[in-house]
Design a protein around this motif. Structure first.
Motif, mmCIF file in Angstrom:
data_model
loop_
_atom_site.group_PDB
_atom_site.id
_atom_site.type_symbol
_atom_site.label_atom_id
_atom_site.label_comp_id
_atom_site.label_asym_id
_atom_site.label_seq_id
_atom_site.Cartn_x
_atom_site.Cartn_y
_atom_site.Cartn_z
ATOM 1 N N CYS A 12 0.802 -1.230 0.000
ATOM 2 C CA CYS A 12 0.000 0.000 0.000
ATOM 3 C C CYS A 12 0.833 1.278 0.000
ATOM 4 O O CYS A 12 0.287 2.377 -0.108
ATOM 5 C CB CYS A 12 -0.951 0.012 1.197
ATOM 6 N N ASP A 13 2.153 1.146 0.137
ATOM 7 C CA ASP A 13 3.077 2.290 0.134
ATOM 8 C C ASP A 13 2.937 3.205 1.349
ATOM 9 O O ASP A 13 3.532 4.281 1.380
ATOM 10 C CB ASP A 13 2.926 3.134 -1.137
ATOM 11 N N ASN A 14 2.191 2.804 2.344
ATOM 12 C CA ASN A 14 2.053 3.616 3.552
ATOM 13 C C ASN A 14 3.170 3.284 4.545
ATOM 14 O O ASN A 14 3.603 2.130 4.636
ATOM 15 C CB ASN A 14 0.698 3.378 4.220
ATOM 16 N N PRO A 15 3.640 4.286 5.294
ATOM 17 C CA PRO A 15 4.678 4.013 6.298
ATOM 18 C C PRO A 15 4.098 3.298 7.515
ATOM 19 O O PRO A 15 2.918 3.464 7.843
ATOM 20 C CB PRO A 15 5.171 5.413 6.667
ATOM 21 N N PHE A 16 4.924 2.499 8.160
ATOM 22 C CA PHE A 16 4.517 1.863 9.414
ATOM 23 C C PHE A 16 5.756 1.658 10.271
ATOM 24 O O PHE A 16 6.884 1.650 9.773
ATOM 25 C CB PHE A 16 3.797 0.529 9.164
ATOM 26 N N ILE A 17 5.546 1.522 11.565
ATOM 27 C CA ILE A 17 6.658 1.353 12.503
ATOM 28 C C ILE A 17 6.959 -0.131 12.678
ATOM 29 O O ILE A 17 6.067 -0.932 12.972
ATOM 30 C CB ILE A 17 6.333 1.996 13.865
ATOM 31 N N PHE A 18 8.215 -0.475 12.487
ATOM 32 C CA PHE A 18 8.663 -1.848 12.697
ATOM 33 C C PHE A 18 8.727 -2.136 14.198
ATOM 34 O O PHE A 18 9.339 -1.383 14.961
ATOM 35 C CB PHE A 18 10.044 -2.044 12.069
ATOM 36 N N ASP A 19 8.086 -3.202 14.613
ATOM 37 C CA ASP A 19 8.033 -3.560 16.031
ATOM 38 C C ASP A 19 9.198 -4.481 16.384
ATOM 39 O O ASP A 19 9.147 -5.689 16.160
ATOM 40 C CB ASP A 19 6.699 -4.239 16.354
ATOM 41 N N GLU A 20 10.252 -3.908 16.957
ATOM 42 C CA GLU A 20 11.441 -4.685 17.321
ATOM 43 C C GLU A 20 11.182 -5.683 18.441
ATOM 44 O O GLU A 20 11.998 -6.572 18.681
ATOM 45 C CB GLU A 20 12.561 -3.745 17.775
ATOM 46 N N THR A 21 10.074 -5.521 19.139
ATOM 47 C CA THR A 21 9.802 -6.395 20.281
ATOM 48 C C THR A 21 9.029 -7.651 19.881
ATOM 49 O O THR A 21 8.724 -8.477 20.738
ATOM 50 C CB THR A 21 9.002 -5.646 21.362
ATOM 51 N N ASN A 22 8.720 -7.792 18.600
ATOM 52 C CA ASN A 22 7.986 -8.973 18.139
ATOM 53 C C ASN A 22 8.970 -10.119 17.912
ATOM 54 O O ASN A 22 9.803 -10.056 17.005
ATOM 55 C CB ASN A 22 7.244 -8.649 16.843
ATOM 56 N N PRO A 23 8.903 -11.172 18.708
ATOM 57 C CA PRO A 23 9.880 -12.266 18.574
ATOM 58 C C PRO A 23 9.809 -12.993 17.242
ATOM 59 O O PRO A 23 10.761 -13.673 16.859
ATOM 60 C CB PRO A 23 9.525 -13.199 19.740
ATOM 61 N N ASP A 24 8.703 -12.850 16.515
ATOM 62 C CA ASP A 24 8.568 -13.545 15.231
ATOM 63 C C ASP A 24 9.575 -13.052 14.198
ATOM 64 O O ASP A 24 9.852 -13.740 13.214
ATOM 65 C CB ASP A 24 7.152 -13.368 14.673
ATOM 66 N N TYR A 25 10.125 -11.858 14.401
ATOM 67 C CA TYR A 25 11.068 -11.303 13.433
ATOM 68 C C TYR A 25 12.503 -11.774 13.664
ATOM 69 O O TYR A 25 13.388 -11.485 12.864
ATOM 70 C CB TYR A 25 11.032 -9.776 13.465
ATOM 71 N N TYR A 26 12.737 -12.484 14.767
ATOM 72 C CA TYR A 26 14.082 -12.966 15.079
ATOM 73 C C TYR A 26 14.163 -14.444 14.708
ATOM 74 O O TYR A 26 13.604 -15.301 15.387
ATOM 75 C CB TYR A 26 14.402 -12.743 16.560
ATOM 76 N N THR A 27 14.836 -14.711 13.601
ATOM 77 C CA THR A 27 14.903 -16.066 13.070
ATOM 78 C C THR A 27 16.323 -16.601 13.163
ATOM 79 O O THR A 27 17.263 -15.878 13.505
ATOM 80 C CB THR A 27 14.457 -16.090 11.597
ATOM 81 N N ALA A 28 16.478 -17.865 12.824
ATOM 82 C CA ALA A 28 17.809 -18.482 12.838
ATOM 83 C C ALA A 28 18.739 -17.814 11.834
ATOM 84 O O ALA A 28 19.959 -17.822 11.988
ATOM 85 C CB ALA A 28 17.691 -19.977 12.537
ATOM 86 N N GLU A 29 18.161 -17.204 10.792
ATOM 87 C CA GLU A 29 18.964 -16.534 9.765
ATOM 88 C C GLU A 29 19.251 -15.082 10.112
ATOM 89 O O GLU A 29 19.957 -14.393 9.382
ATOM 90 C CB GLU A 29 18.250 -16.589 8.405
ATOM 91 N N GLY A 30 18.706 -14.609 11.224
ATOM 92 C CA GLY A 30 18.924 -13.228 11.615
ATOM 93 C C GLY A 30 17.621 -12.450 11.678
ATOM 94 O O GLY A 30 16.530 -13.006 11.564
ATOM 95 N N LEU A 31 17.750 -11.150 11.858
ATOM 96 C CA LEU A 31 16.585 -10.277 11.958
ATOM 97 C C LEU A 31 15.946 -10.104 10.585
ATOM 98 O O LEU A 31 16.617 -9.774 9.615
ATOM 99 C CB LEU A 31 17.018 -8.917 12.509
ATOM 100 N N LYS A 32 14.650 -10.335 10.506
ATOM 101 C CA LYS A 32 13.922 -10.207 9.248
ATOM 102 C C LYS A 32 12.904 -9.075 9.354
ATOM 103 O O LYS A 32 12.058 -9.075 10.244
ATOM 104 C CB LYS A 32 13.203 -11.520 8.906
#
Length: 249
Positions: free
Chosen positions: A214-234
């Motif tokens: 949608c091209d709208n800005p949004f804030i990345f939630d660093e506290t969401n554990p789902d973004y921390y994977t074995a390959e690194g931060l996604k």
């Protein structure tokens, strides 16, 4: 600042951020480029920067070509220039630090793994003291996610020397690892999410992303554990609204 895509391949991006980590707020674009070039510059050697893991990564490129990559990192929001007096110094952006913080936490974990494989008992854990709190807590979160009791002896040594707030989190991780064998997988996942609430810390400034759909800005939630994977931060490509709409479509 808005970010759409990573301008460099991920391996290069991480290499440049790692090179920058040793000179944050203490060196500028030229010094960063010289580290990546593998320069024998006297100042660089006097500072011990030849020991940086990224030293010489771009040895086959000219200094001008490397500077162009550094400038690209600045334009795309992974690094910033900040004046220290009259001198322009390299600093991390919030997004750049989020990536580097995760990488450094992973480096510490790998260092512990190597030590344990070789039956090395650390003489001191002082090197972990005074580190960035967000990075240290992320390191603890990675240990927690492993579910492996092998880390408890090292954690116990670390617990003895750090500050009160860090000691409390180390103790929580130790107790959680002791419980792992008694918990069913759903209960373990719930415990990890509970611990993530205190171990995953937001950066000082918000990380603003731009939704691919949608091209709208949004804030990345660093506290969401789902973004921390074995390959690194996604980083997510979609904003929360488009992500939810995509799941319900």
């Amino acid at each position: 600042m808005r970010f759409r895509n990573m301008p460099l391949p991920e391996d290069e991006l991480r290499v440049i951020l790692r090179a920058a980590d040793d000179i944050i707020a203490e060196g500028g674009r030229t010094l960063l480029a010289k580290i990546l070039k593998g320069s024998k510059d006297r100042k660089l050697l006097d500072l011990g920067l030849e020991r940086n893991p990224s030293y010489g990564f771009y040895r086959d490129l000219t200094l001008e070509q490397i500077m162009a990559k550094v400038d690209h990192m600045i334009r795309t929001g992974f690094l910033e220039i900040e004046k220290q007096g009259k001198l322009p110094m390299i600093v991390f952006s919030s997004r750049g630090w989020a990536i580097e913080r995760e990488r450094r936490a992973e480096e510490f974990l790998q260092e512990w793994d190597r030590g344990m494989e070789n039956n090395i008992i650390p003489i001191s854990m002082e090197y972990l003291k005074e580190r960035n709190r967000g990075m240290i807590f992320l390191f603890l979160y990675k240990i927690l996610c492993s579910g492996n009791k092998k880390y408890i002896p090292y954690l116990t040594l670390w617990e003895r020397i750090d500050f009160k707030n860090v000691r409390a989190e180390i103790r929580n991780v130790i107790e959680a690892l002791k419980q792992r064998g008694q918990l069913e997988d759903p209960d373990w996942e719930q415990l990890k999410r509970e611990r993530a609430k205190t171990l995953l810390i937001r950066s000082r400034d918000p990380i603003i992303m731009v939704c691919r759909k949608c091209d709208n800005p949004f804030i990345f939630d660093e506290t969401n554990p789902d973004y921390y994977t074995a390959e690194g931060l996604k980083f997510p490509e979609l904003c929360p609204r488009c992500s939810i709409n995509g799941q319900s479509a």
